[in-house]
Structure formats: structure tokens, C-alpha cells
Design an enzyme around this catalytic site. Sequence first.
Site, PDB file in Angstrom:
ATOM      1  N   ASP A 308       0.864  -1.177   0.000  1.00 33.12           N
ATOM      2  CA  ASP A 308       0.000   0.000   0.000  1.00 33.12           C
ATOM      3  C   ASP A 308       0.904   1.232   0.000  1.00 33.12           C
ATOM      4  O   ASP A 308       2.103   1.128   0.286  1.00 33.12           O
ATOM      5  CB  ASP A 308      -0.893  -0.024   1.244  1.00 33.12           C
ATOM      6  CG  ASP A 308      -1.711   1.234   1.391  1.00 33.12           C
ATOM      7  OD1 ASP A 308      -2.332   1.656   0.406  1.00 33.12           O
ATOM      8  OD2 ASP A 308      -1.709   1.811   2.495  1.00 33.12           O
ATOM      9  N   ASP A 505      -2.020  -0.609   5.977  1.00 31.82           N
ATOM     10  CA  ASP A 505      -2.347  -0.132   7.318  1.00 31.82           C
ATOM     11  C   ASP A 505      -3.757   0.408   7.449  1.00 31.82           C
ATOM     12  O   ASP A 505      -4.216   0.661   8.556  1.00 31.82           O
ATOM     13  CB  ASP A 505      -1.365   0.967   7.745  1.00 31.82           C
ATOM     14  CG  ASP A 505      -1.665   2.304   7.091  1.00 31.82           C
ATOM     15  OD1 ASP A 505      -2.052   2.298   5.906  1.00 31.82           O
ATOM     16  OD2 ASP A 505      -1.505   3.347   7.756  1.00 31.82           O
ATOM     17  N   ASP A 509      -7.304  -1.621   3.293  1.00 31.77           N
ATOM     18  CA  ASP A 509      -6.330  -2.682   3.019  1.00 31.77           C
ATOM     19  C   ASP A 509      -6.750  -4.023   3.624  1.00 31.77           C
ATOM     20  O   ASP A 509      -6.194  -5.070   3.269  1.00 31.77           O
ATOM     21  CB  ASP A 509      -4.958  -2.313   3.587  1.00 31.77           C
ATOM     22  CG  ASP A 509      -4.398  -1.054   2.967  1.00 31.77           C
ATOM     23  OD1 ASP A 509      -4.545  -0.901   1.741  1.00 31.77           O
ATOM     24  OD2 ASP A 509      -3.831  -0.227   3.697  1.00 31.77           O
TER      25      ASP A 509
END
Length: 610
Positions: A308, A505, A509
Site C-alpha cells: 500500500d 495499514d 487494506d
Amino acid sequence: MLAGFLVRALLVVLPAFGLAFGFAVPLLGQAAWQDRVWAIFTIPVLIVLVSDIVTSLRRGEVGLDIVAALSMVAALVVGEELAAIVVALMYAGGQFLEAFAERHARSEMTALLARVPRTAIRHRDGELEEVALDLIAPGDRLLIRQGDVVPVDGVVASTLAVLDQSALTGEPIPVQQHAGDEAMSGSTNAGDAFDLVVSRRAAESTYGGIVRLVEGAQRSKAPMSRLADRFAMVFLAMTVLIAAAAWFFTGDPVRAVAVLVIATPCPLILAVPVAIVSGLSRAAGHGILIKGGKAIEALARINSLVLDKTGTLTDGRAKVVAVNVSANADPDDVLRLAASLDQASKHIIAQTIVAEAQSRQLKLTIPSSVVETPGEGVQGVVEGRSVTVGGVRFVVSKLTQAGENFVQPSRDAGAATVAIAIDGHMAGEIRLADELRSGTHSLLRRLRSLGVQRIVLATGDRREVAEAITAGLDIDSVRAGLTPDQKVLVVLSERKNGPVMMVGDGVNDAPALAAADVGVAMGARGAAASAEAADVVILVDHLDHIVPAIEIARRSRFIALEGVFAGMGLSVIGMVAAALGYLTPVQGALIQEAIDVAVIVNALRALVGR
């Protein structure tokens, strides 16, 4: 889960007590009861073991537990009760260690819905009432206070709402939503309180959809078998063949029992959980929480990495990257005046500017006559000077002379610009952006050296922002503008290249973390949803902890395999000796004990470095 753990603990206590009590019985003048005591305390372990075997066979799984059951049954049938209870104790001990590792690793995880409000403030008949979330219906008007998480999807009914959507979209800078704009559940109100007209029930809203994606991904992820069980068929066939041959050629069933006893896979059952628990403990010392043996085993084999952006590849917080001022102005002085005024604002960008000034050890003063226009900017008096801080258009509208704006729109993707006017004249600008984490280049090189063949960035942020932040990085592919379900598809598509690790995080996600072979969550500031869905949680805010996590996992797996092969090798030698009549069942059990101690000591090496 708790009941199963307690059963495993009880199964260790029973044979341990029975073994000791059996040795004590002759001292009490009841030697005839010794074998009966050992048999009685073996049976509970055997019953649970047979039940586990039946359950596994129904799932189509064949494990080494069958060898342990055969050896216990055979020992009891031919009157070798001591050998039976020793096998029962070692088997129960291995199962307890495995259950303890799994339970201990998950005990520190927060609940998936910890971030979601259970209630909401609703307008009703001119008053405000707090109601349960499941009672909220489309058309209801809610009050979203500053700092509240938006509980359901809806439409902004006030003039302006400032929403932090970083947990959902990965965009670190709050967005302004005007009357009539849609607001997503899971966003955080970073500005003043506003009203929201509900458009969807909680279960149908954005966050509810993410929860369902997580649950679906966890159900669809194929479970990994225990490491030792992968050798079950070969070892089981070899054991049965040697035991049957010993009985067939000698006519002595005791030899077959001795073969089964020494073949009991205690070294295999013990070596793996001990090495895994040791690896988990060592990882925890590095601020890495790995959720059990399956996770550490999968971590050791990853081949592809999906990252990410916000909060993972970047710091996840907007930072001051430049202070540009007009001619003859001092940057620190302009920043000091702007930060002094921004002390009166709760806006997240204002707080960032104040923090930057404090980090430069600039002396801030108390502002007066402060007037804030929510989402636009703030005006006030600092040290007798009129100061205006906010968006470019807002500040320009407050200038005493038109046309003196020198602030240019930011060309940096993902950057935000704050303008400053002093005494009615444009004084400067402050640029903020979410920066790449320091050491990212070296981290990616180290991951490549560990055998990670493919690295992909998957973000909900805009493509131009993603490409700007990854320029010059050793990344194979950039996927931007992704929704949570699209991130899951990215993870699944990367599986063709081998086991996939996903690092993230945010709430958005969580589904991808659950779908990956190994999900790694940044737990220091990340969302509870991502921490719950992940297999590994980095408890400190350092992305480079992924490297020791992989190294520890690989070392633990290597040591576990070392114990498996050593245990199998020694067991085969013992089986041959037992088949030739050189070992009785009790002697086989004692030798097996020695092998057990050896593999346990070896497995404990996973606690320390090389």
C-alpha cells in the site's frame, strides 16, 4: 477457542500425573495396579487423538497423528502400558505447544470493528438522541461531531464538512465535502461538526462492505497444513511396512509394537511447534507480532510483495516540505506567525504547521481576534499584526491589493498549498505533502536479496500521486485508484508468481491483507481492521521491520525442517533396530525420549540469531 485450549492443557496434565502416579503405586504396596494406572491415564489422550484423526480424515487430510494412535493402541493391546503413556504424554505436549503458540500470538489483536461506532447522534423532533447503529434508516439526519467516525454512508447536509478519508482511500490530506456531496462511512470528521442525511443502512455502507470482504477473503484463503504433516504419508507407509514385516517374519507382535513406539512422531510433533514458538518470541522482541505457526511458515516462502502507499510506503501524514516567501521576508518568521495563528484551529493541516514550527524551535505567541471559516482558513492578530492563513483563494480574497498573489498551484502530485498573508499583503506559502519513508530504497534492495522477485504498489490514491512517489524505486508495477475489492484482485492475480505478501495499514487494506498468503499490517498507527485481518503486525512504525520478520521466519522454518528430517532419520534407524529385536517397546520409548530432547534443544536455536 478457549475451551479447546483448556482441553489441550488438561491432556498434558493427565498423562504426566498418570506416569508419576504409576511409578508411585508400587511404593504404596499396590504394584499390581501400576500397568492399569498407566493404561487409564493413556485412554483420555487416545480418545481425543482418535476424534481429531476422524475429523481430519473427513476433510481429506492424513497426518502423523495416525502413527501416534497406532503406537498407543498397539502398546496397550500387547501389555506395554508404560510405552503407551510415554507416547501419550509427548503427543499431548506437542499439541499443547502448538495451541499455545496460536493463542498467544492472537491474544494481543484488537477487534475488527473496534474503530466503528456502535451508536450515532440523530436529530428527532428538534432534539438530539443517541441511538444504536442498526436503528439508523435512510433519510435520518445525523450529527457528526468533530473527531467522530462517519457511521453510515450519507449526504452532507451542512455547508461544509472536512473529512479524513485516509483509512479508506489512502489520501493523507483531508478533503472538503460541500452540501449535497456524498460522505463515506469510515471517514473521520477532521473539521467542525456537520449534519449528514443517511443514504444507506450501516450493513449496506462502505465500511460494512469492507467487513464482508474481509470475512469472505478469510474464508476463501486455503489453510496451510502443519509442516510435519507434509511428510505424513511417506513416514506412515514406512512405519506400517517395517512393523508389518517385523511381525510377519518373526511372528512376534511385540517387535511390531516396538517399531510403532519408536516411530511415534514425537520429534516431528515437537520440533516444529518449539521452533515456531521460538521464532514467534524472537520476532516479538523486534516489535513484530506473528499470528502463529501457519503465518510464520508462509512468511518464510513469500515470492511477491504488494505494498500500500499511504502509511506504508509513505509516512501517512502530511508534512511541511517547503516554506516559500515573498522578497525580503524571513521564512522562519512567516512560519512562526502562521503557526501562532493556527494554534487556534483544530484543522489537521493547521496542527501540522504548528508541529513544524515547534520542531524548528520557533517561539509561538498567543493569537487574538481569531475568526475561522471552516474548511477555508483562519484570520487573527498575532503580535499586533493581521495574519491570514488558509487556502489560496481564501487568502487572496483578503488581500488589500488585488493581483499581488505570487503563489502558484502546486505541481507536486498529492501536495497541498497553504497561503499566508500578513497585514493584507501576500507573505508566502507553505507546501505540505506525504513523503516517502526514509530508507525505502535500501529496504527494497534487501527484499530483492531475500528472494522477493516481484514488488507491486497497490493504492487507492490517484495515479499521478502514486507514480510521483514511486519514481526511482525498484517497483515492478503501480496500480492506483483501487477500491478495496480491486486490491483483493491485485493480490489474487499476483499469486501466479508464487506466495504473496501484502503490506498495508488502512481499513481499505483489510480485505487484501486477509486474501494474501501473508498479510502484514502496520500496527503502530494503522486501523484495527487491518491489524485483525493481517497474519503479521509490525508493532512499531518502521517498514524495514519486514526484513527481520522474513529472516526470522526463514530461520525458524529451516530449524523446524532440520528437526523433522533429523527426527525421521533417527526414528528410521530405531525402527530397524526394533524390528531386528534389539529394542523392546519400553526401550524404544526411552530412546524416543532422548531423540525428543535432542530435537527440542535444536529447535530452541530459533530463539537466537545465527
